[in-house]
Design a protein around this motif. Structure first.
Motif, short mmCIF file in Angstrom:
data_model
loop_
_atom_site.label_atom_id
_atom_site.label_comp_id
_atom_site.label_asym_id
_atom_site.label_seq_id
_atom_site.Cartn_x
_atom_site.Cartn_y
_atom_site.Cartn_z
N UNK A 21 0.87 -1.17 0.00
CA UNK A 21 0.00 0.00 0.00
C UNK A 21 0.90 1.23 0.00
N UNK A 22 0.37 2.33 -0.48
CA UNK A 22 1.13 3.58 -0.53
C UNK A 22 0.73 4.49 0.62
N UNK A 23 -0.53 4.79 0.70
CA UNK A 23 -1.02 5.67 1.75
C UNK A 23 -2.32 5.10 2.28
N UNK A 24 -2.37 4.81 3.55
CA UNK A 24 -3.57 4.22 4.15
C UNK A 24 -3.68 4.66 5.60
N UNK A 25 -4.90 4.83 6.08
CA UNK A 25 -5.11 5.21 7.47
C UNK A 25 -4.78 4.03 8.38
N UNK A 26 -4.49 4.29 9.65
CA UNK A 26 -4.23 3.18 10.57
C UNK A 26 -5.38 2.18 10.61
N UNK A 27 -6.61 2.67 10.56
CA UNK A 27 -7.77 1.78 10.61
C UNK A 27 -7.83 0.86 9.39
N UNK A 28 -7.60 1.43 8.21
CA UNK A 28 -7.66 0.61 7.00
C UNK A 28 -6.48 -0.36 6.93
N UNK A 29 -5.34 0.02 7.53
CA UNK A 29 -4.19 -0.89 7.55
C UNK A 29 -4.52 -2.17 8.32
N UNK A 44 6.56 3.77 -0.26
CA UNK A 44 6.18 5.04 -0.87
C UNK A 44 7.41 5.90 -1.14
N UNK A 45 7.33 6.68 -2.21
CA UNK A 45 8.40 7.61 -2.57
C UNK A 45 8.08 9.02 -2.09
N UNK A 46 7.02 9.17 -1.33
CA UNK A 46 6.63 10.47 -0.81
C UNK A 46 6.66 10.45 0.71
N UNK A 47 6.55 11.62 1.32
CA UNK A 47 6.65 11.72 2.77
C UNK A 47 5.33 11.73 3.49
N UNK A 48 4.25 11.30 2.82
CA UNK A 48 2.91 11.36 3.43
C UNK A 48 2.84 10.55 4.72
N UNK A 49 3.62 9.47 4.79
CA UNK A 49 3.59 8.65 6.00
C UNK A 49 3.92 9.48 7.23
N UNK A 50 4.97 10.29 7.15
CA UNK A 50 5.36 11.11 8.30
C UNK A 50 4.48 12.35 8.44
N UNK A 51 4.01 12.89 7.31
CA UNK A 51 3.14 14.05 7.37
C UNK A 51 1.85 13.73 8.12
N UNK A 52 1.42 12.48 8.07
CA UNK A 52 0.20 12.07 8.78
C UNK A 52 0.32 12.38 10.27
N UNK A 58 -2.71 14.24 17.14
CA UNK A 58 -1.81 13.14 17.46
C UNK A 58 -2.46 12.10 18.36
N UNK A 59 -3.45 12.49 19.16
CA UNK A 59 -4.10 11.53 20.05
C UNK A 59 -4.94 10.53 19.27
N UNK A 60 -5.30 10.88 18.04
CA UNK A 60 -6.15 10.00 17.24
C UNK A 60 -5.36 9.03 16.37
N UNK A 61 -4.08 9.22 16.30
CA UNK A 61 -3.25 8.33 15.50
C UNK A 61 -3.04 7.02 16.26
N UNK A 62 -3.35 5.93 15.65
CA UNK A 62 -3.24 4.63 16.30
C UNK A 62 -1.81 4.12 16.16
N UNK A 63 -0.98 4.48 17.11
CA UNK A 63 0.43 4.10 17.04
C UNK A 63 0.63 2.60 17.06
N UNK A 64 -0.23 1.88 17.76
CA UNK A 64 -0.05 0.43 17.89
C UNK A 64 0.02 -0.26 16.54
N UNK A 65 -0.68 0.28 15.57
CA UNK A 65 -0.69 -0.31 14.22
C UNK A 65 0.72 -0.36 13.65
N UNK A 66 1.54 0.66 13.96
CA UNK A 66 2.90 0.74 13.44
C UNK A 66 3.92 0.16 14.41
#
Length: 334
Positions: A21-29, A44-52, A58-66
């Motif tokens: 996958x290139x860009x996906x939300x934590x939930x969809x992952x 991915x060749x872009x920085x969207x992963x970190x831009x997320x 930040x409280x809504x980002x599901x860190x456990x997925x990563x």
């Protein structure tokens, strides 16, 4: 008919295989991994992963997925609108080939949770202006051999985890390496400050690389995954450990970028110009002429000199006929 319908309902749903996958939300992952036997790659060749992590609450980002796939820890998501999803042994590969600036200005939570400590970093020198347009093509037999190995590795599957172990001499080498790394966590060591979290995972990273090298080597002669010898020898581990200093050097640069301010960016630019001048002793005026298009005002250049001297890249000296002319003595440029 009821019996047939019952048996049909018990057949697990078949989903198309999604390797990348290139860009996906934590939930969809989580959903993708659940449909993909717990495996997924973010390439991915872009920085969207970190831009997320920068742009969202930040409280809504599901860190456990990563975080949890790094060690294969059980991953569970409970949502009101959908069924609970459980992945017992998640596996995730993340490869981001973007400009180094994407790792700047990340929220502190990204570091506090240990996400950035889980990556290996590779920041090559910028070769713009020095590229050769007449590069040789990769030989076809090399491409064919590479593709053959990759397809074989992708086709290998097993219901049970196969554990790899080290031979006796490889174990001795591992302990020697662990002892070398351990002393660097002391107060005057290389890992005392910014790299402590990352370096704490360095041995694990080297073992992962050794495992990949071992299985890839075995794949050249084994037809099935069950044919693979599960003992990693000393030579294979030694090949992985050869990357230690390289990984450390690039991690230092990456974590320096994460904390970098404008004065440090100026210092990096000055160092780049010093490197191109390719001389052990350089007049400060020469460096000024080569950097004035970007560094406005001599105070910015002097501040860059001070930073480079503090980090032992240069030493500022005076000399010449008058004894007052400013020079830079290059100690190390890399």
């Amino acid at each position: 008919m009821k019996e047939i319908n019952k048996k049909l309902s018990e057949i697990p749903e078949i989903h198309p295989l999604s390797l990348i996958v290139d860009d996906a939300t934590p939930q969809s992952l989580v959903s993708l991994m659940n449909k993909n036997r717990g495996k997924i790659s973010i390439l991915t060749a872009e920085g969207d992963f970190f831009e997320r992590f920068k742009n969202k609450n930040i409280d809504q980002v599901k860190y456990d997925v990563y975080l949890k796939p790094y060690s294969g820890d059980l991953l569970r998501t409970d949502r009101i609108s959908r069924d609970t999803e459980i992945i017992e042994n998640p596996n995730m590969t993340i490869c981001v080939t973007a400009q180094p600036s994407v790792i700047k200005n990340l929220p502190s939570t990204v570091h506090d949770r240990g996400l950035m400590a889980r990556f290996s970093y590779f920041i090559p020198y910028d070769n713009l202006g020095y590229r050769d347009s007449r590069t040789l093509e990769i030989p076809k037999h090399v491409i064919d051999s590479y593709e053959k190995i990759i397809y074989k590795l992708l086709s290998w599957t097993t219901e049970d985890t196969i554990s790899l172990k080290l031979s006796k001499d490889a174990t001795d080498l591992l302990h020697d390496t662990m002892d070398e790394i351990e002393v660097e966590f002391r107060e005057d060591g290389a890992f005392h400050d910014n790299l402590k979290g990352w370096a704490g995972k360095l041995i694990g990273q080297l073992l992962r690389i050794a495992g990949l090298l071992h299985v890839s080597n075995q794949a050249q002669s084994c037809d099935q995954i069950t044919d693979v010898n599960n003992t990693i020898n000393k030579d294979t581990l030694a090949s992985a450990i050869l990357l230690k200093n390289y990984l450390v050097a690039h991690a230092e640069k990456a974590f320096g970028l994460m904390q970098q301010s404008q004065p440090y960016e100026n210092a990096e630019y000055v160092l780049y110009k010093i490197r191109n001048l390719n001389s052990p002793i350089i007049p400060k005026q020469t460096i000024h002429q080569n950097t004035k298009s970007k560094l406005k005002g001599k105070e910015n250049l002097h501040q860059a000199f001070d930073i480079l001297e503090y980090h032992s890249y240069i030493r500022q000296v005076v000399g010449g006929k008058s004894g007052t002319r400013g020079f830079v003595w290059v100690i190390r440029s890399y």
